[in-house]
Design a protein around this motif. Sequence first.
Motif, PDB file in Angstrom:
ATOM      1  N   LEU A  70       0.832  -1.205   0.000  1.00 30.60           N
ATOM      2  CA  LEU A  70       0.000   0.000   0.000  1.00 30.60           C
ATOM      3  C   LEU A  70       0.869   1.259   0.000  1.00 30.60           C
ATOM      4  O   LEU A  70       0.606   2.214  -0.742  1.00 30.60           O
ATOM      5  CB  LEU A  70      -0.935  -0.002   1.208  1.00 30.60           C
ATOM      6  N   VAL A  71       1.911   1.236   0.801  1.00 28.96           N
ATOM      7  CA  VAL A  71       2.836   2.371   0.854  1.00 28.96           C
ATOM      8  C   VAL A  71       3.562   2.503  -0.480  1.00 28.96           C
ATOM      9  O   VAL A  71       3.784   3.617  -0.978  1.00 28.96           O
ATOM     10  CB  VAL A  71       3.837   2.200   2.017  1.00 28.96           C
ATOM     11  N   ALA A  72       3.911   1.376  -1.092  1.00 25.35           N
ATOM     12  CA  ALA A  72       4.579   1.409  -2.389  1.00 25.35           C
ATOM     13  C   ALA A  72       3.671   2.034  -3.449  1.00 25.35           C
ATOM     14  O   ALA A  72       4.125   2.825  -4.283  1.00 25.35           O
ATOM     15  CB  ALA A  72       4.994   0.001  -2.810  1.00 25.35           C
ATOM     16  N   ALA A  73       2.383   1.690  -3.427  1.00 27.90           N
ATOM     17  CA  ALA A  73       1.444   2.280  -4.392  1.00 27.90           C
ATOM     18  C   ALA A  73       1.312   3.785  -4.169  1.00 27.90           C
ATOM     19  O   ALA A  73       1.221   4.551  -5.127  1.00 27.90           O
ATOM     20  CB  ALA A  73       0.084   1.604  -4.281  1.00 27.90           C
ATOM     21  N   LEU A  74       1.319   4.209  -2.930  1.00 28.66           N
ATOM     22  CA  LEU A  74       1.225   5.638  -2.634  1.00 28.66           C
ATOM     23  C   LEU A  74       2.489   6.397  -3.014  1.00 28.66           C
ATOM     24  O   LEU A  74       2.437   7.607  -3.234  1.00 28.66           O
ATOM     25  CB  LEU A  74       0.907   5.851  -1.163  1.00 28.66           C
ATOM     26  N   SER A  75       3.620   5.704  -3.111  1.00 29.58           N
ATOM     27  CA  SER A  75       4.855   6.386  -3.505  1.00 29.58           C
ATOM     28  C   SER A  75       4.745   6.928  -4.923  1.00 29.58           C
ATOM     29  O   SER A  75       5.352   7.946  -5.240  1.00 29.58           O
ATOM     30  CB  SER A  75       6.056   5.450  -3.382  1.00 29.58           C
ATOM     31  N   GLY A  76       3.974   6.263  -5.771  1.00 27.00           N
ATOM     32  CA  GLY A  76       3.753   6.780  -7.112  1.00 27.00           C
ATOM     33  C   GLY A  76       2.975   8.075  -7.101  1.00 27.00           C
ATOM     34  O   GLY A  76       3.180   8.950  -7.939  1.00 27.00           O
ATOM     35  N   VAL A  77       2.072   8.214  -6.138  1.00 26.24           N
ATOM     36  CA  VAL A  77       1.280   9.436  -6.030  1.00 26.24           C
ATOM     37  C   VAL A  77       2.139  10.573  -5.479  1.00 26.24           C
ATOM     38  O   VAL A  77       2.096  11.694  -5.984  1.00 26.24           O
ATOM     39  CB  VAL A  77       0.045   9.215  -5.128  1.00 26.24           C
ATOM     40  N   THR A  78       2.934  10.284  -4.462  1.00 26.50           N
ATOM     41  CA  THR A  78       3.725  11.347  -3.850  1.00 26.50           C
ATOM     42  C   THR A  78       4.800  11.875  -4.783  1.00 26.50           C
ATOM     43  O   THR A  78       5.185  13.033  -4.677  1.00 26.50           O
ATOM     44  CB  THR A  78       4.379  10.879  -2.535  1.00 26.50           C
ATOM     45  N   MET A  79       5.242  11.054  -5.725  1.00 22.13           N
ATOM     46  CA  MET A  79       6.260  11.560  -6.636  1.00 22.13           C
ATOM     47  C   MET A  79       5.687  12.588  -7.595  1.00 22.13           C
ATOM     48  O   MET A  79       6.414  13.368  -8.176  1.00 22.13           O
ATOM     49  CB  MET A  79       6.972  10.426  -7.360  1.00 22.13           C
ATOM     50  N   SER A  80       4.371  12.630  -7.744  1.00 21.36           N
ATOM     51  CA  SER A  80       3.775  13.621  -8.645  1.00 21.36           C
ATOM     52  C   SER A  80       3.971  15.043  -8.125  1.00 21.36           C
ATOM     53  O   SER A  80       3.785  16.003  -8.857  1.00 21.36           O
ATOM     54  CB  SER A  80       2.298  13.327  -8.874  1.00 21.36           C
ATOM     55  N   SER A  81       4.348  15.180  -6.865  1.00 19.98           N
ATOM     56  CA  SER A  81       4.636  16.514  -6.341  1.00 19.98           C
ATOM     57  C   SER A  81       5.842  17.133  -7.027  1.00 19.98           C
ATOM     58  O   SER A  81       6.009  18.345  -7.005  1.00 19.98           O
ATOM     59  CB  SER A  81       4.836  16.477  -4.832  1.00 19.98           C
ATOM     60  N   GLY A  82       6.652  16.318  -7.682  1.00 26.32           N
ATOM     61  CA  GLY A  82       7.762  16.856  -8.478  1.00 26.32           C
ATOM     62  C   GLY A  82       7.263  17.730  -9.613  1.00 26.32           C
ATOM     63  O   GLY A  82       7.883  18.736  -9.959  1.00 26.32           O
ATOM     64  N   GLY A  83       6.134  17.355 -10.203  1.00 29.56           N
ATOM     65  CA  GLY A  83       5.536  18.176 -11.247  1.00 29.56           C
ATOM     66  C   GLY A  83       5.063  19.518 -10.720  1.00 29.56           C
ATOM     67  O   GLY A  83       5.146  20.535 -11.404  1.00 29.56           O
ATOM     68  N   ILE A  84       4.583  19.516  -9.491  1.00 31.87           N
ATOM     69  CA  ILE A  84       4.147  20.764  -8.875  1.00 31.87           C
ATOM     70  C   ILE A  84       5.350  21.660  -8.604  1.00 31.87           C
ATOM     71  O   ILE A  84       5.316  22.863  -8.875  1.00 31.87           O
ATOM     72  CB  ILE A  84       3.365  20.477  -7.584  1.00 31.87           C
ATOM     73  N   LEU A  85       6.434  21.072  -8.107  1.00 37.57           N
ATOM     74  CA  LEU A  85       7.651  21.862  -7.879  1.00 37.57           C
ATOM     75  C   LEU A  85       8.187  22.428  -9.190  1.00 37.57           C
ATOM     76  O   LEU A  85       8.641  23.571  -9.236  1.00 37.57           O
ATOM     77  CB  LEU A  85       8.719  21.008  -7.192  1.00 37.57           C
ATOM     78  N   ARG A  86       8.123  21.636 -10.265  1.00 35.91           N
ATOM     79  CA  ARG A  86       8.554  22.122 -11.569  1.00 35.91           C
ATOM     80  C   ARG A  86       7.746  23.349 -11.974  1.00 35.91           C
ATOM     81  O   ARG A  86       8.299  24.341 -12.445  1.00 35.91           O
ATOM     82  CB  ARG A  86       8.379  21.031 -12.623  1.00 35.91           C
ATOM     83  N   ASP A  87       6.433  23.291 -11.765  1.00 37.20           N
ATOM     84  CA  ASP A  87       5.577  24.418 -12.128  1.00 37.20           C
ATOM     85  C   ASP A  87       5.924  25.659 -11.313  1.00 37.20           C
ATOM     86  O   ASP A  87       5.911  26.774 -11.833  1.00 37.20           O
ATOM     87  CB  ASP A  87       4.103  24.050 -11.937  1.00 37.20           C
ATOM     88  N   VAL A  88       6.244  25.475 -10.040  1.00 34.83           N
ATOM     89  CA  VAL A  88       6.636  26.605  -9.201  1.00 34.83           C
ATOM     90  C   VAL A  88       7.930  27.217  -9.711  1.00 34.83           C
ATOM     91  O   VAL A  88       8.030  28.437  -9.896  1.00 34.83           O
ATOM     92  CB  VAL A  88       6.795  26.168  -7.724  1.00 34.83           C
ATOM     93  N   PHE A  89       8.932  26.400  -9.979  1.00 36.14           N
ATOM     94  CA  PHE A  89      10.229  26.911 -10.421  1.00 36.14           C
ATOM     95  C   PHE A  89      10.187  27.499 -11.826  1.00 36.14           C
ATOM     96  O   PHE A  89      10.957  28.384 -12.149  1.00 36.14           O
ATOM     97  CB  PHE A  89      11.297  25.827 -10.338  1.00 36.14           C
TER      98      PHE A  89
END
Length: 175
Positions: A70-89
Amino acid sequence: MIAPKAMSASKLFNHIDLDKSGTIDSRELQLLVQNRVRNSWEMYALNTAALASISVACVHGAIGMGLHPLVAALSGVTMSSGGILRDVFCGRDLTVASQSYAFATGAGSTVYVLTRELALRGYPISAIFRILLSMGTTISLRYWEYVRGEPLLAPMHERKSFKMVDEDQKKSLEI
């Protein structure tokens, strides 16, 4: 936004000439090119392919570290925050729940974890099939959203935008 093809040459020039100076300076041309690149289907496709492959890599890495499925499946979701950081930068507008990063990666990650669990329980599911199915899920969801022209999470789409560009730039990109 790129001007429609039916626009006359003078209207197109006036659309690009943001400061109404009668000339197109480098800043106006830069905004036009940036808008074309950011909103292109090519960028969306590259972003989708990267999202699909990174979601599999995140899940595989989490499983390799011994984390619960379950934690492994959620790791795919949390990595999407990289896209948000990209948009900020990159100075892009941040729009809450307007893109399917988390939903698509979550679905792809879950498919990978579920098929891996089935394989561990004796079902003949090869690793390459798990990877392709997971990536296909992510790509399919993003493609479906792109074709529909509206977010997959439409009830959540009554969004609030956090502006990263000034209002003059935004008005210049609208028709």
